[in-house]
Scaffold this active site. Structure first.
Site, PDB file in Angstrom:
ATOM      1  N   LEU A   1      17.451  -0.628 -12.395  1.00 38.48           N
ATOM      2  CA  LEU A   1      16.826   0.933 -12.028  1.00 38.48           C
ATOM      3  C   LEU A   1      15.251   0.920 -13.574  1.00 38.48           C
ATOM      4  O   LEU A   1      14.523   1.001 -12.812  1.00 38.48           O
ATOM      5  CB  LEU A   1      16.935   2.007 -12.015  1.00 38.48           C
ATOM      6  CG  LEU A   1      17.696   2.380 -10.638  1.00 38.48           C
ATOM      7  CD1 LEU A   1      18.812   3.048 -10.580  1.00 38.48           C
ATOM      8  CD2 LEU A   1      17.016   2.991  -9.763  1.00 38.48           C
TER       9      LEU A   1
ATOM     10  N   HIS B   1      23.727  -3.123 -10.956  1.00 34.48           N
ATOM     11  CA  HIS B   1      24.752  -2.682 -11.172  1.00 34.48           C
ATOM     12  C   HIS B   1      23.873  -1.696 -11.225  1.00 34.48           C
ATOM     13  O   HIS B   1      24.851  -0.607 -11.381  1.00 34.48           O
ATOM     14  CB  HIS B   1      25.562  -2.197 -13.097  1.00 34.48           C
ATOM     15  CG  HIS B   1      26.603  -1.843 -12.586  1.00 34.48           C
ATOM     16  ND1 HIS B   1      27.440  -1.987 -11.797  1.00 34.48           N
ATOM     17  CD2 HIS B   1      27.167  -0.898 -13.884  1.00 34.48           C
ATOM     18  CE1 HIS B   1      27.949  -1.477 -12.117  1.00 34.48           C
ATOM     19  NE2 HIS B   1      28.386  -0.436 -13.198  1.00 34.48           N
TER      20      HIS B   1
ATOM     21  N   GLY C   1      27.450   9.546  -8.863  1.00 34.46           N
ATOM     22  CA  GLY C   1      27.526  10.338  -8.914  1.00 34.46           C
ATOM     23  C   GLY C   1      26.059  11.404  -9.041  1.00 34.46           C
ATOM     24  O   GLY C   1      26.288  12.657  -7.734  1.00 34.46           O
ATOM     25  N   GLY C   2      25.168  10.308  -9.757  1.00 38.18           N
ATOM     26  CA  GLY C   2      24.210  11.490  -8.876  1.00 38.18           C
ATOM     27  C   GLY C   2      22.629  11.367 -10.945  1.00 38.18           C
ATOM     28  O   GLY C   2      23.526  10.888 -11.941  1.00 38.18           O
TER      29      GLY C   2
ATOM     30  N   HIS D   1      36.457   5.921 -19.200  1.00 35.92           N
ATOM     31  CA  HIS D   1      36.019   7.150 -18.259  1.00 35.92           C
ATOM     32  C   HIS D   1      37.621   7.616 -18.358  1.00 35.92           C
ATOM     33  O   HIS D   1      38.360   6.033 -17.862  1.00 35.92           O
ATOM     34  CB  HIS D   1      35.072   6.486 -16.949  1.00 35.92           C
ATOM     35  CG  HIS D   1      35.140   7.414 -16.309  1.00 35.92           C
ATOM     36  ND1 HIS D   1      36.252   8.049 -15.176  1.00 35.92           N
ATOM     37  CD2 HIS D   1      34.085   8.195 -15.866  1.00 35.92           C
ATOM     38  CE1 HIS D   1      35.802   9.429 -14.453  1.00 35.92           C
ATOM     39  NE2 HIS D   1      34.519   9.110 -14.796  1.00 35.92           N
TER      40      HIS D   1
ATOM     41  N   ARG E   1      40.101  15.310  -9.888  1.00 27.83           N
ATOM     42  CA  ARG E   1      39.831  15.777 -11.159  1.00 27.83           C
ATOM     43  C   ARG E   1      40.101  17.512 -11.047  1.00 27.83           C
ATOM     44  O   ARG E   1      40.326  18.069 -11.010  1.00 27.83           O
ATOM     45  CB  ARG E   1      40.234  15.602 -12.529  1.00 27.83           C
ATOM     46  CG  ARG E   1      41.508  14.161 -12.949  1.00 27.83           C
ATOM     47  CD  ARG E   1      40.958  14.189 -14.432  1.00 27.83           C
ATOM     48  NE  ARG E   1      39.924  13.712 -13.837  1.00 27.83           N
ATOM     49  CZ  ARG E   1      39.554  12.766 -14.645  1.00 27.83           C
ATOM     50  NH1 ARG E   1      39.133  14.168 -16.120  1.00 27.83           N
ATOM     51  NH2 ARG E   1      37.987  12.962 -14.817  1.00 27.83           N
TER      52      ARG E   1
ATOM     53  N   GLU F   1      20.097   0.861 -19.915  1.00 27.07           N
ATOM     54  CA  GLU F   1      21.742   1.227 -20.817  1.00 27.07           C
ATOM     55  C   GLU F   1      21.519  -0.151 -21.577  1.00 27.07           C
ATOM     56  O   GLU F   1      21.899   0.191 -23.172  1.00 27.07           O
ATOM     57  CB  GLU F   1      22.343   1.782 -20.004  1.00 27.07           C
ATOM     58  CG  GLU F   1      23.900   1.346 -20.335  1.00 27.07           C
ATOM     59  CD  GLU F   1      25.094   0.852 -19.269  1.00 27.07           C
ATOM     60  OE1 GLU F   1      24.918   1.774 -18.150  1.00 27.07           O
ATOM     61  OE2 GLU F   1      26.360   0.734 -19.970  1.00 27.07           O
TER      62      GLU F   1
ATOM     63  N   SER G   1      22.151   8.880 -17.148  1.00 28.63           N
ATOM     64  CA  SER G   1      21.896   7.838 -18.071  1.00 28.63           C
ATOM     65  C   SER G   1      21.350   7.325 -16.365  1.00 28.63           C
ATOM     66  O   SER G   1      20.069   6.838 -16.926  1.00 28.63           O
ATOM     67  CB  SER G   1      23.274   7.005 -17.459  1.00 28.63           C
ATOM     68  OG  SER G   1      23.994   6.802 -16.499  1.00 28.63           O
TER      69      SER G   1
HETATM   70  C1  LIG Z   1      31.198   3.027 -11.583  1.00 28.53           C
HETATM   71  C2  LIG Z   1      30.038   3.868 -12.434  1.00 28.53           C
HETATM   72  C3  LIG Z   1      29.846   4.623 -12.170  1.00 28.53           C
HETATM   73  C4  LIG Z   1      27.688   5.327 -12.634  1.00 28.53           C
HETATM   74  N1  LIG Z   1      27.952   6.350 -11.682  1.00 28.53           N
HETATM   75  C5  LIG Z   1      26.425   7.034 -12.839  1.00 28.53           C
HETATM   76  C6  LIG Z   1      26.615   8.412 -12.177  1.00 28.53           C
HETATM   77  O1  LIG Z   1      26.595   9.163 -11.189  1.00 28.53           O
HETATM   78  N2  LIG Z   1      24.987   8.631 -12.366  1.00 28.53           N
HETATM   79  C7  LIG Z   1      24.681   8.485 -13.901  1.00 28.53           C
HETATM   80  O2  LIG Z   1      24.110   8.804 -14.389  1.00 28.53           O
HETATM   81  N3  LIG Z   1      24.897   7.235 -14.343  1.00 28.53           N
HETATM   82  C8  LIG Z   1      25.935   6.850 -13.678  1.00 28.53           C
HETATM   83  N4  LIG Z   1      26.805   5.015 -14.063  1.00 28.53           N
HETATM   84  C9  LIG Z   1      26.366   4.769 -14.872  1.00 28.53           C
HETATM   85  C10 LIG Z   1      23.956   4.491 -14.616  1.00 28.53           C
HETATM   86  O3  LIG Z   1      24.406   3.750 -12.846  1.00 28.53           O
HETATM   87  C11 LIG Z   1      24.122   3.267 -15.500  1.00 28.53           C
HETATM   88  O4  LIG Z   1      23.777   3.606 -17.039  1.00 28.53           O
HETATM   89  C12 LIG Z   1      22.301   2.692 -14.663  1.00 28.53           C
HETATM   90  O5  LIG Z   1      22.729   2.031 -13.576  1.00 28.53           O
HETATM   91  C13 LIG Z   1      21.755   1.681 -15.952  1.00 28.53           C
HETATM   92  O6  LIG Z   1      20.767   0.996 -15.629  1.00 28.53           O
HETATM   93  P1  LIG Z   1      19.978  -0.157 -16.087  1.00 28.53           P
HETATM   94  O7  LIG Z   1      18.995  -0.172 -15.034  1.00 28.53           O
HETATM   95  O8  LIG Z   1      19.635  -0.081 -17.566  1.00 28.53           O
HETATM   96  O9  LIG Z   1      20.926  -1.269 -16.392  1.00 28.53           O
HETATM   97  P2  LIG Z   1      21.959  -1.875 -15.041  1.00 28.53           P
HETATM   98  O10 LIG Z   1      21.390  -1.594 -13.520  1.00 28.53           O
HETATM   99  O11 LIG Z   1      22.383  -2.851 -14.852  1.00 28.53           O
HETATM  100  O12 LIG Z   1      20.807  -3.479 -14.442  1.00 28.53           O
HETATM  101  C14 LIG Z   1      20.213  -4.626 -15.170  1.00 28.53           C
HETATM  102  C15 LIG Z   1      19.134  -5.932 -14.952  1.00 28.53           C
HETATM  103  O13 LIG Z   1      19.640  -6.589 -15.602  1.00 28.53           O
HETATM  104  C16 LIG Z   1      20.172  -7.925 -15.314  1.00 28.53           C
HETATM  105  N5  LIG Z   1      20.251  -9.193 -15.600  1.00 28.53           N
HETATM  106  C17 LIG Z   1      21.392  -8.940 -16.748  1.00 28.53           C
HETATM  107  N6  LIG Z   1      21.043  -9.821 -18.441  1.00 28.53           N
HETATM  108  C18 LIG Z   1      19.953 -10.704 -17.468  1.00 28.53           C
HETATM  109  C19 LIG Z   1      19.552 -11.870 -18.412  1.00 28.53           C
HETATM  110  N7  LIG Z   1      19.392 -12.381 -19.087  1.00 28.53           N
HETATM  111  N8  LIG Z   1      18.111 -12.222 -17.974  1.00 28.53           N
HETATM  112  C20 LIG Z   1      17.897 -11.806 -16.646  1.00 28.53           C
HETATM  113  N9  LIG Z   1      18.561 -10.645 -16.000  1.00 28.53           N
HETATM  114  C21 LIG Z   1      19.136  -9.935 -16.413  1.00 28.53           C
HETATM  115  C22 LIG Z   1      20.682  -7.717 -13.963  1.00 28.53           C
HETATM  116  O14 LIG Z   1      20.175  -8.797 -12.531  1.00 28.53           O
HETATM  117  C23 LIG Z   1      20.135  -6.360 -13.398  1.00 28.53           C
HETATM  118  O15 LIG Z   1      19.319  -6.564 -13.209  1.00 28.53           O
HETATM  119  C24 LIG Z   1      27.285   4.787 -13.813  1.00 28.53           C
HETATM  120  C25 LIG Z   1      28.037   3.536 -14.338  1.00 28.53           C
HETATM  121  C26 LIG Z   1      29.139   2.990 -13.879  1.00 28.53           C
HETATM  122  C27 LIG Z   1      29.605   1.577 -13.693  1.00 28.53           C
END
Ligand SMILES: Cc1cc2nc3c(=O)[nH]c(=O)nc-3n(C[C@H](O)[C@H](O)[C@H](O)COP(=O)(O)OP(=O)(O)OC[C@H]3O[C@@H](n4cnc5c(N)ncnc54)[C@H](O)[C@@H]3O)c2cc1C
Ligand code: FES
Lengths: 243, 655
Positions: free
Chosen positions: B18, B46, B52-53, B261, B277, B398, B414
């Site tokens: 995202l 990921h 959740g939201g 968690h 819970r 993240e 997040s």
């Molecule tokens: C099970 C779970 C449930 C969650 N639920 C919630 C929730 O309900 N509400 C909330 O606010 N947050 C939640 N979180 C946290 C949240 O989902 C994440 O923090 C957030 O989606 C991270 O987004 P991002 O774009 O930073 O990274 P990511 O979505 O992890 O994307 C990372 C991207 O980088 C790419 N990448 C990685 N390394 C490389 C590399 N070396 N070269 C090229 N590409 C690479 C991957 O392919 C991917 O496309 C949850 C997390 C988990 C684990």
């Protein structure tokens, strides 16, 4: 847990297209079953302990991301959520058909789905530009839920792999593509009217390509109501056609 | 070595989750050429796993009435245990409503307010609440931990999925070039300026030098350092942070701040939602005792995430865990809620239990264990998302330490961060790429390509009976979960650092068993290993140095938050040819909401011992000295000094 441990035989399709000397074949691995063992655990253990060259795809390992579709004893399913306990002792794993092979069990669903999204223009065709200072447009929760229901597709490719037409005809949007069309057709935020949709939906690459075998409906891991989706599309296109 | 090539682009975004995609959209909308790299097709990032939201203070439902960005600010800063940068927190809460509404515009099927009587659960009790007709069809909110109001917007049980699909659809609409199955191995940089990255195809193993005017790292979290003890996807290696670290000049912030968690499904680590819970589920040990009742008589199972996780680990470490073939765990018992309730209100939990544990939670207890969940730390950036110490390098999501989460991020914050930061940082990236010139030769690119090739060749050439990379990986994970987990203490952390340094050493001798052509999965894993171990060492070293407890960082030997000595952010750099990071510190940022009690957890702490004016005066200079680059607007321009006072007088939990 105290039941006698099974020794599983896992027969896996092997082929590395990058290796000029490689020929397609299968290889067998023996592994002791353990409690809660999924095919994700099986395959990771095979790679880490027996054969480090084995290619396969997992990301979420929780049936959410759609990475791990493969043929398990002939049936397309998500490997990550398949418990070995639900399978016979001899497990055959093959890559999904239709999609280009990356290597072993890994196939290129990503490009296929991006092409599909381009083909059906799977995005909101906005009615007006976004106004950052306005309150959100209202929508009933039921309407939203209906959209969510078909938005849930995780593009794993199981339906496409199971589809007789998609296996023969490269241009066919496939079950996932048809579902994607329906998702946007029912969204009131999308500016395309029935006539605009007609050209995309109402032909052999669209809903009239489907010959109704409905294997897709049975294999979809998310249990999307694909039967209803096609009925909806046919109704809409017929209505538009008569206008 | 065989094929290698060169590609030039205005903006390179590493990461198709995202944060990365939203950022890319902003630059593409400005007419810039953008290239996205992702390990997987973007929709499999990921971000799709978040159920959740997303928090945004709209206040549309009865339980969210009166909500506004000031409340959101208060919750976020308190949640962070005052580790957050309060200006960034302010920017975030002000922008979140626009971000969530924009997503509605892009087609996210948000759950909407249903007028009339609605059935909810509040603190385990069923209640009926009447939603007003005038709010019908606006975005609905649900309850999440650590918030004064119901504020979390959601799309049924698939918020992250729905948002990611909407955003990726926009990326496709804009025709942005996405290289999926492609991994950034190293940044191309010289004299404090970043010029892109070396990318390796995970289809063919080919290398490409991508030269870019501006580079964004949005690679998500590093949960896989904890091996199987994480809720994160298997691709969360943290390699974005690792390649920034590798430059030696870009610091990582607060790496010791790691969220756990309480209820990861055991042994898969898959998240079992907090809603269990919330609705009255019980946690039991091997004797089937409800240990939380005795430990936390008041809140019981519903104490905050860090508190519950600590009590659970206590049980496990004292031999009260239940046994399975995979090691000790505890039980989450939902049986008393009844099949009907489970199937109606906790359907995803039922599915997860069926699919991954082969059980029906109406009949059997669920095996759970506290599990690594979120990385608060990351690449340290200024408020525009510009990395410290390296012009032209940005980070978001993240992977970044922008730093609105401090030492504990709130659920729902997040996802919101990825979109808000994507929008704001994306704008800075676009402005930078328009202003600056891509001005470097291919010689530099060739130098970095050569280095990557040499690294690969060295891995392939090494023979003998050295350790296997997977053995090193799992050893690292065991060290991290056992010694750098929920409870920390000096001697364990010291040991962890030294054992992890052994892992780093072993990594230099490890031998591959697969040497064939193509992407070679073992080689791919090997290329990530050193970076992961370095991050692990940095987490352990930061935790060892920080002799206090703050948010998710808990030291048994220093149980109090110590604002006098530790109201500051850890910065870590990795100088070339060393086995440990160099740590330094900077103030957390300008402080508006004074440090105090969070409203939950320990009500005791060590006072700052000086005035906020005095603290704030030194922030700019001290951060500049740590490599902070100038932001488009001066520091403090986005503060709303004292605005929180309008809501903080009505203190307490208003839910
Ligand atoms: C099970 C779970 C449930 C969650 N639920 C919630 C929730 O309900 N509400 C909330 O606010 N947050 C939640 N979180 C946290 C949240 O989902 C994440 O923090 C957030 O989606 C991270 O987004 P991002 O774009 O930073 O990274 P990511 O979505 O992890 O994307 C990372 C991207 O980088 C790419 N990448 C990685 N390394 C490389 C590399 N070396 N070269 C090229 N590409 C690479 C991957 O392919 C991917 O496309 C949850 C997390 C988990 C684990
Ligand atoms: S790995 Fe994500 S669906 Fe199986």
């Amino acid at each position: 847990m105290n039941a006698k441990t099974r020794r599983l035989t896992v027969e896996i399709f092997r082929f590395n297209p990058q290796d000029p000397d490689a020929t397609p074949g299968t290889e067998c691995y023996e592994i002791d079953e353990s409690p809660y063992m999924t095919l994700y655990i099986v395959l990771t253990r095979i790679r880490e302990e027996m054969d480090a060259s084995l290619q396969f795809d997992f990301s979420c390992r929780s049936a959410i991301c759609g990475s791990c579709g493969m043929l398990v004893n002939g049936r397309p399913m998500l490997a990550c959520r398949t418990l070995t306990a639900s399978l016979p002792q001899h497990i055959r794993l093959y890559p999904l058909p239709v999609f280009e092979l990356v290597g072993d069990l890994s196939v290129d669903t990503g490009r296929w789905f991006r092409n599909m999204v381009q083909q059906v223009e799977g995005w909101i065709h906005e009615r007006a530009p976004f106004d950052p200072d306005a309150q959100e447009e209202r929508m009933s929760d039921d309407e939203s839920l209906a959209i969510y229901e078909s938005d849930r597709c995780i593009e794993c490719g199981c339906c496409v792999a199971s589809c007789g037409v998609a296996n023969l005809k490269p241009g066919f949007a496939g079950p996932a593509g048809l579902n994607r069309m329906a998702r946007f057709m029912m969204d009131p935020r999308d500016a395309r009217d029935d006539e605009a949709w007609f050209d995309v939906v109402s032909n052999e690459d669209g809903v009239f390509g489907c010959i109704g075998m409905m294997a897709c409906h049975d294999v979809c891991p998310k249990e999307l109501p694909l039967l209803e989706v096609y009925a909806y599309l046919r109704r809409k296109t017929l209505a538009a056609g008569f206008r | 070595m065989k094929s290698r090539s060169l590609h030039t682009t205005d903006v390179l975004v590493i990461g198709g989750g995202l944060a990365g995609e939203r950022c890319a959209m902003e630059a593409a909308a400005e007419g810039l050429e953008v290239t996205i790299l992702s390990l997987v097709p973007p929709r499999r990032s990921h971000s799709c796993a978040a159920q959740g939201g997303m928090q945004a203070a709209l206040g549309n439902c009865v339980k969210g009435e009166g909500d506004n960005p000031d409340w959101h600010f208060l919750d976020t800063v308190r949640g962070s245990d005052w580790g957050a940068d309060q200006e960034v927190a302010r920017m975030f809460v002000d922008e979140a409503p626009r971000a969530v509404r924009e997503l509605a515009h892009f087609g996210v099927p948000w759950t909407r307010v249903r007028p009339g009587n609605n059935d909810y659960f509040v603190k385990g009790e069923p209640v009926v609440i009447r939603e007003a007709e005038e709010n019908a069809g606006l975005l609905m909110h649900r309850d999440f931990g650590g918030t004064a109001k119901w504020r979390t917007c959601y799309a049924s049980a698939g918020t992250g999925h729905a948002i990611l699909y909407a955003i990726d659809s926009e990326v496709i609409r804009l025709g942005i070039d996405v290289w999926d199955r492609c991994e950034a191995l190293a940044l191309i940089h010289e004299n404090g300026r970043c010029w892109g990255a070396i990318a390796r195809s995970l289809r063919t193993g080919e290398l490409t030098a991508v030269l870019a005017n501006a580079t964004v790292i949005a690679t998500g979290g590093y949960g896989r350092i904890y091996g199987k003890y994480t809720t994160n996807a298997t691709i969360n290696y943290g390699s974005g942070a690792a390649i920034a670290f590798e430059t030696g000049v870009v610091p990582l912030g607060n790496m010791e701040a790691v969220q756990f968690h309480p209820t990861g499904l055991w042994p898969s680590g898959i998240l079992v939602t907090e809603g269990c819970r919330g609705d009255g589920g019980h946690l039991l040990n091997r004797e089937l005792e409800r240990f939380m009742v005795q430990r936390e008589p008041e809140k019981q199972e519903l104490a905050s995430r860090d508190v519950v996780s600590r009590h659970m680990m206590d049980q496990i470490q004292n031999g009260n865990g239940a046994e399975s073939g995979y090691g000790p765990h505890l039980w989450l018992d939902l049986r008393h809620l009844g099949a009907e309730h489970l199937h109606q209100k906790l359907r995803e939990v039922v599915d997860i239990c069926r699919d991954f544990a082969g059980i029906d939670p109406a009949q059997s207890m669920i095996p759970v264990r506290p599990t690594q969940h979120y990385s608060m730390g990351g690449i340290r950036v200024n408020k525009d998302g510009q990395a410290y110490g390296m012009a032209g390098l940005f980070a978001a999501g993240e992977a970044a330490c922008w730093d609105m989460h401090g030492f504990n991020r709130l659920g729902g914050n997040s996802l919101a961060e990825t979109i808000v930061a994507g929008r704001l940082v994306g704008r800075s990236v676009a402005a930078f790429a328009r202003r600056e010139k891509l001005d470097t030769g291919t010689a530099l690119a060739r130098r970095f390509l050569d280095a990557c090739e040499a690294d690969i060749a060295a891995w392939l050439a090494r023979t003998g009976d050295g350790p296997r990379i997977y053995a090193i990986q799992s050893r690292m994970a065991e060290i991290m979960i056992n010694k750098v987990g929920i409870f920390r203490n000096g001697p364990d952390l010291e040991q962890a650092v030294s054992e992890l340094q052994d892992c780093l050493h072993d990594c230099g001798h490890a031998v591959l068993h697969s040497k064939g052509p193509g992407m070679n999965p073992e080689l791919s894993d090997a290329l990530r290993l050193q970076g992961m171990i370095r991050l692990a060492i940095t987490i352990a070293s930061g935790a060892l140095a920080r002799t206090e407890s703050r948010g998710a960082h808990f030291r048994r030997d220093f149980p109090l938050r110590d604002d006098r000595h530790w109201l500051k952010r850890t910065l870590a750099r990795w100088p070339a040819d060393t086995t440990s990071p160099r740590l330094s510190y900077e103030p957390v940022g300008l402080i508006d909401l004074p440090p105090g009690h969070r409203g939950y957890g320990k009500a005791e702490w060590i006072e700052l011992g000086k005035s906020l004016e005095e603290y704030n005066q030194s922030v700019g200079t001290l951060q500049d000295a740590e490599g902070r680059l100038a932001s488009e607007e001066p520091q403090g321009s986005r503060m709303s000094w004292g605005a929180w006072k309008s809501v903080a007088t009505t203190t307490g939990t208003s839910k």
